[in-house]
Design a protein around this motif. Structure first.
Motif, PDB file in Angstrom:
ATOM      1  N   GLU B   2      12.514   9.101   0.614  1.00  0.00           N
ATOM      2  CA  GLU B   2      11.172   9.321   1.144  1.00  0.00           C
ATOM      3  C   GLU B   2      10.226   8.284   0.527  1.00  0.00           C
ATOM      4  O   GLU B   2      10.181   8.125  -0.690  1.00  0.00           O
ATOM      5  CB  GLU B   2      10.714  10.736   0.776  1.00  0.00           C
ATOM      6  N   ALA B   4       6.544   7.442  -0.129  1.00  0.00           N
ATOM      7  CA  ALA B   4       5.237   8.107  -0.112  1.00  0.00           C
ATOM      8  C   ALA B   4       4.159   7.138   0.359  1.00  0.00           C
ATOM      9  O   ALA B   4       4.272   5.925   0.140  1.00  0.00           O
ATOM     10  CB  ALA B   4       4.914   8.617  -1.505  1.00  0.00           C
ATOM     11  N   GLN B  14       0.479   4.037   5.118  1.00  0.00           N
ATOM     12  CA  GLN B  14       1.772   4.653   5.433  1.00  0.00           C
ATOM     13  C   GLN B  14       2.920   3.658   5.279  1.00  0.00           C
ATOM     14  O   GLN B  14       3.829   3.884   4.499  1.00  0.00           O
ATOM     15  CB  GLN B  14       1.740   5.217   6.869  1.00  0.00           C
ATOM     16  N   GLU B 228      11.832  -2.055   2.801  1.00  0.00           N
ATOM     17  CA  GLU B 228      12.480  -0.773   2.514  1.00  0.00           C
ATOM     18  C   GLU B 228      13.589  -0.958   1.466  1.00  0.00           C
ATOM     19  O   GLU B 228      13.692  -0.174   0.513  1.00  0.00           O
ATOM     20  CB  GLU B 228      13.067  -0.224   3.824  1.00  0.00           C
TER      21      GLU B 228
END
Lengths: 79, 262
Positions: B2, B4, B14, B228
Protein backbone atom coordinates in the motif's frame (compact mmCIF):
# COMPACT_ATOMS: atom_id res chain seq x y z
CA UNK A 1 -14.38 54.12 -27.01
CA UNK A 2 -11.56 53.42 -24.60
CA UNK A 3 -8.22 52.19 -25.88
CA UNK A 4 -6.33 49.84 -23.59
CA UNK A 5 -3.38 47.50 -24.00
CA UNK A 6 -4.26 43.81 -23.67
CA UNK A 7 -1.35 41.38 -23.83
CA UNK A 8 0.70 43.99 -25.68
CA UNK A 9 -1.93 44.79 -28.30
CA UNK A 10 -4.08 47.92 -28.55
CA UNK A 11 -7.74 47.08 -28.06
CA UNK A 12 -10.77 49.38 -28.38
CA UNK A 13 -13.48 48.76 -25.81
CA UNK A 14 -16.76 50.63 -25.21
CA UNK A 15 -16.65 53.51 -22.73
CA UNK A 16 -16.99 52.40 -19.12
CA UNK A 17 -15.89 48.90 -20.05
CA UNK A 18 -14.89 46.79 -17.09
CA UNK A 19 -12.37 43.98 -16.70
CA UNK A 20 -15.20 41.49 -17.38
CA UNK A 21 -15.71 43.10 -20.79
CA UNK A 22 -11.99 42.91 -21.54
CA UNK A 23 -11.84 39.23 -20.61
CA UNK A 24 -14.97 38.43 -22.63
CA UNK A 25 -13.48 40.28 -25.60
CA UNK A 26 -10.17 38.43 -25.38
CA UNK A 27 -11.50 34.94 -24.71
CA UNK A 28 -14.53 35.23 -26.99
CA UNK A 29 -16.74 33.82 -24.26
CA UNK A 30 -19.86 35.30 -22.78
CA UNK A 31 -19.37 35.95 -19.07
CA UNK A 32 -21.63 36.65 -16.13
CA UNK A 33 -20.92 39.74 -14.06
CA UNK A 34 -19.22 37.36 -11.60
CA UNK A 35 -16.74 36.47 -14.34
CA UNK A 36 -18.00 32.93 -14.90
CA UNK A 37 -18.62 31.54 -18.39
CA UNK A 38 -22.32 31.58 -19.29
CA UNK A 39 -21.88 28.19 -21.00
CA UNK A 40 -20.59 26.62 -17.78
CA UNK A 41 -17.19 25.20 -16.85
CA UNK A 42 -14.24 27.05 -15.43
CA UNK A 43 -12.63 29.91 -17.28
CA UNK A 44 -9.08 29.31 -16.02
CA UNK A 45 -8.07 32.89 -16.66
CA UNK A 46 -6.50 35.58 -14.47
CA UNK A 47 -5.99 39.29 -14.99
CA UNK A 48 -3.31 41.75 -13.95
CA UNK A 49 -4.08 45.45 -14.39
CA UNK A 50 -0.97 47.63 -14.48
CA UNK A 51 0.96 44.86 -12.75
CA UNK A 52 -1.57 44.13 -9.99
CA UNK A 53 -3.80 41.05 -9.94
CA UNK A 54 -7.50 41.88 -10.10
CA UNK A 55 -9.47 39.17 -8.25
CA UNK A 56 -12.36 37.76 -10.24
CA UNK A 57 -14.76 39.15 -7.62
CA UNK A 58 -13.65 42.66 -8.63
CA UNK A 59 -13.69 42.26 -12.42
CA UNK A 60 -17.17 43.73 -12.85
CA UNK A 61 -16.55 46.77 -10.64
CA UNK A 62 -13.10 47.57 -12.05
CA UNK A 63 -13.66 50.09 -14.81
CA UNK A 64 -10.92 50.54 -17.39
CA UNK A 65 -9.47 53.85 -18.41
CA UNK A 66 -7.54 54.72 -21.53
CA UNK A 67 -3.94 53.60 -21.71
CA UNK A 68 -4.17 50.98 -19.00
CA UNK A 69 -2.19 47.80 -19.41
CA UNK A 70 -3.87 44.41 -18.97
CA UNK A 71 -2.32 40.99 -18.87
CA UNK A 72 -4.82 38.18 -19.38
CA UNK A 73 -3.22 34.82 -18.73
CA UNK A 74 -4.17 31.17 -18.66
CA UNK A 75 -2.60 27.76 -18.17
CA UNK A 76 -0.58 26.31 -21.04
CA UNK A 77 1.56 23.20 -21.37
CA UNK A 78 4.75 23.37 -19.37
CA UNK A 79 7.15 21.40 -17.21
CA UNK B 1 2.29 -2.82 -0.96
CA UNK B 2 0.00 0.00 0.00
CA UNK B 3 1.46 3.37 -0.99
CA UNK B 4 0.15 6.04 1.34
CA UNK B 5 -0.71 9.49 0.05
CA UNK B 6 2.03 12.06 0.57
CA UNK B 7 1.23 15.22 2.53
CA UNK B 8 2.62 18.37 0.95
CA UNK B 9 1.43 21.14 3.24
CA UNK B 10 -2.33 20.62 3.38
CA UNK B 11 -2.35 18.89 0.00
CA UNK B 12 -2.60 15.10 -0.25
CA UNK B 13 -0.62 13.68 -3.19
CA UNK B 14 -1.94 10.30 -4.33
CA UNK B 15 0.49 9.23 -7.05
CA UNK B 16 4.20 9.74 -6.37
CA UNK B 17 4.80 10.51 -10.04
CA UNK B 18 4.20 14.17 -10.84
CA UNK B 19 4.08 14.85 -14.55
CA UNK B 20 4.88 17.83 -16.73
CA UNK B 21 2.93 18.69 -19.86
CA UNK B 22 5.54 20.53 -21.91
CA UNK B 23 7.57 19.21 -24.81
CA UNK B 24 4.76 17.60 -26.81
CA UNK B 25 2.47 19.17 -29.39
CA UNK B 26 -0.01 16.33 -29.83
CA UNK B 27 -2.55 16.80 -27.04
CA UNK B 28 -4.14 13.38 -27.52
CA UNK B 29 -0.71 11.73 -27.21
CA UNK B 30 -0.15 13.76 -24.05
CA UNK B 31 -3.48 12.62 -22.69
CA UNK B 32 -2.63 8.95 -23.28
CA UNK B 33 0.73 9.38 -21.56
CA UNK B 34 -0.81 11.15 -18.56
CA UNK B 35 -3.42 8.44 -18.13
CA UNK B 36 -0.82 5.69 -18.44
CA UNK B 37 1.46 7.40 -15.90
CA UNK B 38 -1.24 7.25 -13.24
CA UNK B 39 -0.34 10.79 -12.22
CA UNK B 40 -2.69 12.80 -10.02
CA UNK B 41 -0.77 16.09 -10.14
CA UNK B 42 0.59 17.68 -13.28
CA UNK B 43 2.37 20.94 -14.00
CA UNK B 44 1.26 23.75 -16.27
CA UNK B 45 2.82 27.11 -17.11
CA UNK B 46 1.06 30.48 -17.07
CA UNK B 47 1.12 32.46 -20.31
CA UNK B 48 -0.82 35.17 -22.09
CA UNK B 49 -4.19 34.04 -23.37
CA UNK B 50 -4.23 33.44 -27.10
CA UNK B 51 -7.13 32.26 -29.27
CA UNK B 52 -5.31 28.94 -29.83
CA UNK B 53 -5.57 28.22 -26.12
CA UNK B 54 -9.25 27.37 -26.39
CA UNK B 55 -8.89 23.59 -26.26
CA UNK B 56 -6.50 24.08 -23.44
CA UNK B 57 -4.46 21.70 -21.38
CA UNK B 58 -6.34 23.02 -18.35
CA UNK B 59 -9.70 21.73 -19.54
CA UNK B 60 -8.09 18.42 -20.44
CA UNK B 61 -6.63 17.99 -16.94
CA UNK B 62 -9.96 18.97 -15.44
CA UNK B 63 -11.70 16.33 -17.56
CA UNK B 64 -9.15 13.68 -16.52
CA UNK B 65 -9.52 14.60 -12.84
CA UNK B 66 -5.82 15.46 -12.55
CA UNK B 67 -4.91 18.32 -10.20
CA UNK B 68 -2.90 21.19 -11.64
CA UNK B 69 0.43 22.38 -10.30
CA UNK B 70 1.12 25.77 -11.89
CA UNK B 71 4.77 26.68 -12.23
CA UNK B 72 6.57 30.00 -12.49
CA UNK B 73 8.72 28.89 -15.43
CA UNK B 74 10.23 31.80 -17.30
CA UNK B 75 10.62 33.96 -14.19
CA UNK B 76 14.01 35.44 -13.34
CA UNK B 77 13.09 37.70 -10.44
CA UNK B 78 11.17 37.59 -7.16
CA UNK B 79 8.70 40.18 -8.44
CA UNK B 80 7.78 38.23 -11.59
CA UNK B 81 7.58 34.99 -9.62
CA UNK B 82 5.16 36.39 -7.05
CA UNK B 83 2.96 38.00 -9.75
CA UNK B 84 2.90 34.76 -11.76
CA UNK B 85 1.97 32.78 -8.65
CA UNK B 86 -0.83 35.22 -7.82
CA UNK B 87 -2.17 34.96 -11.38
CA UNK B 88 -1.99 31.17 -11.23
CA UNK B 89 -3.87 31.05 -7.95
CA UNK B 90 -6.55 33.32 -9.33
CA UNK B 91 -6.89 31.48 -12.64
CA UNK B 92 -6.65 27.90 -11.40
CA UNK B 93 -7.99 28.20 -7.86
CA UNK B 94 -5.11 26.40 -6.17
CA UNK B 95 -2.61 27.46 -3.51
CA UNK B 96 -0.04 25.02 -4.89
CA UNK B 97 2.79 26.65 -6.80
CA UNK B 98 5.95 25.18 -8.27
CA UNK B 99 8.47 27.94 -7.65
CA UNK B 100 10.93 28.06 -10.50
CA UNK B 101 13.27 31.04 -10.72
CA UNK B 102 15.99 30.52 -13.25
CA UNK B 103 19.34 32.24 -13.50
CA UNK B 104 19.82 32.22 -17.26
CA UNK B 105 18.30 30.64 -20.33
CA UNK B 106 21.37 28.67 -21.31
CA UNK B 107 21.66 26.47 -18.22
CA UNK B 108 18.11 26.96 -16.88
CA UNK B 109 19.71 26.44 -13.48
CA UNK B 110 17.78 27.82 -10.51
CA UNK B 111 18.80 31.18 -9.08
CA UNK B 112 18.75 30.06 -5.45
CA UNK B 113 19.06 33.59 -4.03
CA UNK B 114 15.91 34.80 -5.81
CA UNK B 115 14.25 31.44 -5.16
CA UNK B 116 14.72 31.75 -1.39
CA UNK B 117 13.31 35.29 -1.30
CA UNK B 118 10.37 34.29 -3.53
CA UNK B 119 9.62 31.32 -1.28
CA UNK B 120 9.48 33.55 1.82
CA UNK B 121 7.10 35.99 0.12
CA UNK B 122 4.85 33.24 -1.24
CA UNK B 123 4.57 31.62 2.19
CA UNK B 124 3.56 35.01 3.63
CA UNK B 125 0.86 35.21 0.95
CA UNK B 126 -0.60 31.83 1.89
CA UNK B 127 0.79 29.70 -0.92
CA UNK B 128 1.94 26.08 -0.67
CA UNK B 129 5.28 26.34 -2.47
CA UNK B 130 7.00 23.33 -4.02
CA UNK B 131 10.40 24.77 -4.70
CA UNK B 132 12.66 23.84 -7.59
CA UNK B 133 16.27 24.20 -6.53
CA UNK B 134 19.82 23.03 -7.11
CA UNK B 135 21.12 19.84 -5.51
CA UNK B 136 22.82 21.86 -2.77
CA UNK B 137 21.94 20.35 0.64
CA UNK B 138 22.55 23.64 2.47
CA UNK B 139 20.17 25.53 0.19
CA UNK B 140 17.54 22.79 0.52
CA UNK B 141 17.56 23.26 4.30
CA UNK B 142 17.29 27.04 3.97
CA UNK B 143 14.27 26.66 1.69
CA UNK B 144 12.61 24.36 4.19
CA UNK B 145 13.25 26.90 6.97
CA UNK B 146 11.73 29.59 4.73
CA UNK B 147 8.51 27.55 4.59
CA UNK B 148 8.81 25.44 1.44
CA UNK B 149 6.16 22.70 1.58
CA UNK B 150 8.42 20.51 -0.55
CA UNK B 151 11.92 20.94 -1.93
CA UNK B 152 12.56 19.84 -5.48
CA UNK B 153 16.26 19.47 -6.21
CA UNK B 154 17.35 18.83 -9.76
CA UNK B 155 19.07 15.61 -10.71
CA UNK B 156 20.61 17.33 -13.73
CA UNK B 157 19.76 20.47 -15.75
CA UNK B 158 16.23 20.66 -17.21
CA UNK B 159 15.70 18.58 -20.33
CA UNK B 160 19.16 16.99 -20.36
CA UNK B 161 18.14 13.46 -19.41
CA UNK B 162 21.50 13.07 -17.65
CA UNK B 163 19.91 11.47 -14.62
CA UNK B 164 21.09 12.09 -11.07
CA UNK B 165 24.55 13.60 -11.38
CA UNK B 166 25.21 13.80 -7.64
CA UNK B 167 23.40 10.97 -5.85
CA UNK B 168 25.28 11.72 -2.65
CA UNK B 169 23.84 15.23 -2.49
CA UNK B 170 20.31 14.02 -3.18
CA UNK B 171 20.66 11.39 -0.44
CA UNK B 172 21.98 14.01 1.99
CA UNK B 173 19.12 16.39 1.18
CA UNK B 174 16.60 13.60 1.79
CA UNK B 175 18.22 12.42 5.02
CA UNK B 176 17.99 15.89 6.59
CA UNK B 177 14.68 17.08 5.16
CA UNK B 178 11.61 17.59 7.31
CA UNK B 179 9.42 18.17 4.24
CA UNK B 180 8.97 15.92 1.20
CA UNK B 181 11.78 15.92 -1.35
CA UNK B 182 10.69 15.63 -4.98
CA UNK B 183 13.36 14.91 -7.57
CA UNK B 184 12.79 17.41 -10.35
CA UNK B 185 14.56 17.73 -13.68
CA UNK B 186 17.23 15.69 -15.38
CA UNK B 187 15.58 12.28 -15.50
CA UNK B 188 15.90 10.51 -18.85
CA UNK B 189 15.20 6.85 -18.11
CA UNK B 190 12.98 4.93 -15.73
CA UNK B 191 15.92 3.50 -13.76
CA UNK B 192 16.80 7.05 -12.70
CA UNK B 193 13.31 7.59 -11.31
CA UNK B 194 13.66 4.41 -9.25
CA UNK B 195 17.06 5.58 -8.03
CA UNK B 196 15.61 8.91 -6.90
CA UNK B 197 13.13 7.12 -4.66
CA UNK B 198 15.81 4.72 -3.38
CA UNK B 199 17.93 7.73 -2.41
CA UNK B 200 15.07 8.93 -0.21
CA UNK B 201 12.95 11.15 -2.44
CA UNK B 202 9.21 10.99 -1.76
CA UNK B 203 8.17 11.62 -5.35
CA UNK B 204 9.56 12.31 -8.79
CA UNK B 205 8.64 14.95 -11.37
CA UNK B 206 9.10 13.95 -14.98
CA UNK B 207 8.35 15.98 -18.09
CA UNK B 208 10.66 15.76 -21.12
CA UNK B 209 11.66 12.16 -20.32
CA UNK B 210 8.11 11.14 -21.16
CA UNK B 211 6.83 13.80 -23.54
CA UNK B 212 9.94 13.70 -25.75
CA UNK B 213 10.41 9.92 -25.62
CA UNK B 214 9.91 8.07 -28.89
CA UNK B 215 6.87 6.40 -27.33
CA UNK B 216 5.55 8.72 -24.60
CA UNK B 217 2.82 6.33 -23.47
CA UNK B 218 5.24 3.43 -23.04
CA UNK B 219 7.71 5.66 -21.18
CA UNK B 220 4.92 6.96 -18.93
CA UNK B 221 4.14 3.39 -17.92
CA UNK B 222 7.84 2.69 -17.36
CA UNK B 223 8.09 5.72 -15.08
CA UNK B 224 5.02 4.67 -13.09
CA UNK B 225 6.47 1.18 -12.57
CA UNK B 226 9.91 2.58 -11.74
CA UNK B 227 8.57 4.88 -9.05
CA UNK B 228 6.60 1.99 -7.62
CA UNK B 229 9.68 -0.27 -7.74
CA UNK B 230 11.70 2.44 -6.04
CA UNK B 231 9.16 2.69 -3.22
CA UNK B 232 9.24 -1.08 -2.74
CA UNK B 233 13.03 -1.12 -2.84
CA UNK B 234 13.41 1.76 -0.40
CA UNK B 235 11.02 0.14 2.04
CA UNK B 236 12.62 -3.31 1.73
CA UNK B 237 15.94 -2.09 3.13
CA UNK B 238 18.93 -2.65 0.91
CA UNK B 239 22.07 -4.57 1.96
CA UNK B 240 25.00 -2.52 3.19
CA UNK B 241 27.67 -1.75 0.63
CA UNK B 242 30.91 -3.75 1.10
CA UNK B 243 34.35 -3.44 -0.37
CA UNK B 244 34.87 -7.17 -0.85
CA UNK B 245 32.72 -10.04 -2.00
CA UNK B 246 30.57 -12.02 0.40
CA UNK B 247 29.50 -15.43 -0.95
CA UNK B 248 25.89 -16.39 -0.52
CA UNK B 249 26.54 -20.09 -1.28
CA UNK B 250 28.04 -22.29 1.49
CA UNK B 251 31.85 -22.44 1.65
CA UNK B 252 31.73 -26.09 2.82
CA UNK B 253 31.32 -29.16 0.61
CA UNK B 254 32.73 -27.64 -2.54
CA UNK B 255 33.86 -30.35 -4.99
CA UNK B 256 37.43 -30.13 -6.34
CA UNK B 257 38.58 -27.64 -3.67
CA UNK B 258 41.19 -25.19 -4.92
CA UNK B 259 44.12 -26.90 -3.05
CA UNK B 260 43.57 -30.13 -5.07
CA UNK B 261 44.30 -28.29 -8.27
CA UNK B 262 47.89 -27.52 -7.30
Amino acid sequence: MTSVRINDSDVELPDQASVVDAVAHTTGRELTSAGAPVDGGRLGVAVALDGEVVPRSRWAVTELSAGQDLEIVTAVQGG
Amino acid sequence: MEIAPLSIGDYSLQSRLIMGTGGITDLSALEKALVQSGTTLTTVAMRRYSPDTKTSVFSMLERLGIDVLPNTAGCYTVKDTVLTAELAREALETDLIKVEVIADEHTLLPDVIETLEATEQLVDRGFTPLVYTSDDPAVALRLEQAGAAAVMPLGAPIGTGLGILNPHNIELICSRAGVPVVLDAGIGAASQAALAIELGCSAVLVASAVTRAQDPTAMAEAMRLAVEAGLHSARAGRIPKREHALASSPAEGIINPLEDLT
